[in-house]
Design a protein around this motif. Structure first.
Motif, PDB file in Angstrom:
ATOM      1  N   THR A   1      -0.708  -2.601  -6.322  1.00 36.48           N
ATOM      2  CA  THR A   1      -2.010  -3.246  -6.165  1.00 36.48           C
ATOM      3  C   THR A   1      -1.851  -4.758  -6.179  1.00 36.48           C
ATOM      4  OG1 THR A   1      -3.093  -1.389  -7.290  1.00 36.48           O
ATOM      5  CG2 THR A   1      -4.332  -3.446  -7.117  1.00 36.48           C
TER       6      THR A   1
ATOM      7  N   GLU B   1       0.830  -1.212   0.000  1.00 38.19           N
ATOM      8  CA  GLU B   1       0.000   0.000   0.000  1.00 38.19           C
ATOM      9  C   GLU B   1       0.858   1.252   0.000  1.00 38.19           C
ATOM     10  OE1 GLU B   1      -3.621   2.003   2.654  1.00 38.19           O
ATOM     11  OE2 GLU B   1      -2.740   0.063   3.217  1.00 38.19           O
TER      12      GLU B   1
ATOM     13  N   LYS C   1       2.231   1.866  -3.358  1.00 36.32           N
ATOM     14  CA  LYS C   1       1.169   1.971  -4.369  1.00 36.32           C
ATOM     15  C   LYS C   1       1.200   0.807  -5.342  1.00 36.32           C
ATOM     16  CE  LYS C   1       0.994   7.023  -4.030  1.00 36.32           C
ATOM     17  NZ  LYS C   1       1.080   8.325  -4.754  1.00 36.32           N
TER      18      LYS C   1
END
Length: 231
Positions: free
Chosen positions: A90, A85, A88
């Motif tokens: 996913t 997270e 960034k």
């Protein structure tokens, strides 16, 4: 004159004459009662439930096994999710704790981030082979020899195999040797020559694990354990 009655005898103490009857023979052991029939084989070993995964390895993403010590699996899974997270990245599926590690699938920048940022992990392994139903060393050889190892490292690189086994029928030293032979033979068939084994300072480290008939082979992306980074 009064007659004295004879003493009564216990019924079980009276022995009947055997006459022509044969003495009863001792009962034979159970396994000798039917010598003409073979003994029933033992039931097969229960195999670990194997769920098919996506292709373990491609140009965009891979399946990683992040090793740790027993007891820190849940903390490591949470740390991987928080790291992804923060970077960034996913993840299609959340990290899954397993015995002494966590399985996670993600892009290659996740591999770099885990090697640089994780604190509960020991190594980040890139899974190459996953095969269930392993019964003997020949099964191991067939699975490993079918891998295109020339796509993963060059023939001029030195390598070493580190194998662990929790199955009593296949010990780690024999597993080590069989995997090494399969990799060498795969290179000989494709390249015409074989890579050298470097035990002291290998350039490629192949990590194998056999647990309840499930064979997992990975490439070590870490090198020295992450605890030796110094930060």
């Amino acid at each position: 004159m009064t007659r004295t009655p004879a003493p009564k005898k216990h019924p079980h103490s009276q022995q009947k004459p055997l006459g022509n009857q044969a003495m009863p023979q001792a009962r034979a052991p159970r396994w000798q009662q039917r010598p003409d029939q073979p003994r029933r084989p033992r039931p097969p070993r229960p195999e670990q439930a194997h769920r098919p995964r996506l292709p373990l390895f491609d140009d965009r993403e891979a399946t990683f096994f992040v090793s740790t010590i027993h007891g820190l699996e849940d903390e490591l899974a949470q740390e991987i999710a928080e790291l992804a997270e923060d970077c960034k990245i996913t993840l299609k599926n959340p990290p899954r704790p397993e015995s002494a590690g966590v399985v996670v699938r993600g892009p290659w920048n996740l591999c770099l981030a885990m090697n640089l940022g994780l604190r509960c992990a020991s190594r980040v392994l890139v899974e190459v082979v996953e095969a269930g139903g392993i019964r003997n060393l020949e099964d191991v050889y067939q699975q490993v020899a079918a891998v295109p190892w020339h796509n993963y490292f060059a023939v001029d690189k030195t390598f070493v195999v580190n194998a662990t086994s929790s199955d009593s029928f296949l010990k780690a030293p024999a597993l080590n040797l069989k995997i090494k032979d399969a990799i060498v033979d795969a290179f000989r068939r494709h390249e015409g020559e074989r890579p050298s084994v470097g035990k002291d300072d290998p350039q490629v480290r192949v990590v194998a694990r056999l647990h309840r008939g499930l064979l997992t082979i990975s490439l070590d992306s870490t090198g020295l354990p992450l605890s030796g980074r110094g930060y």
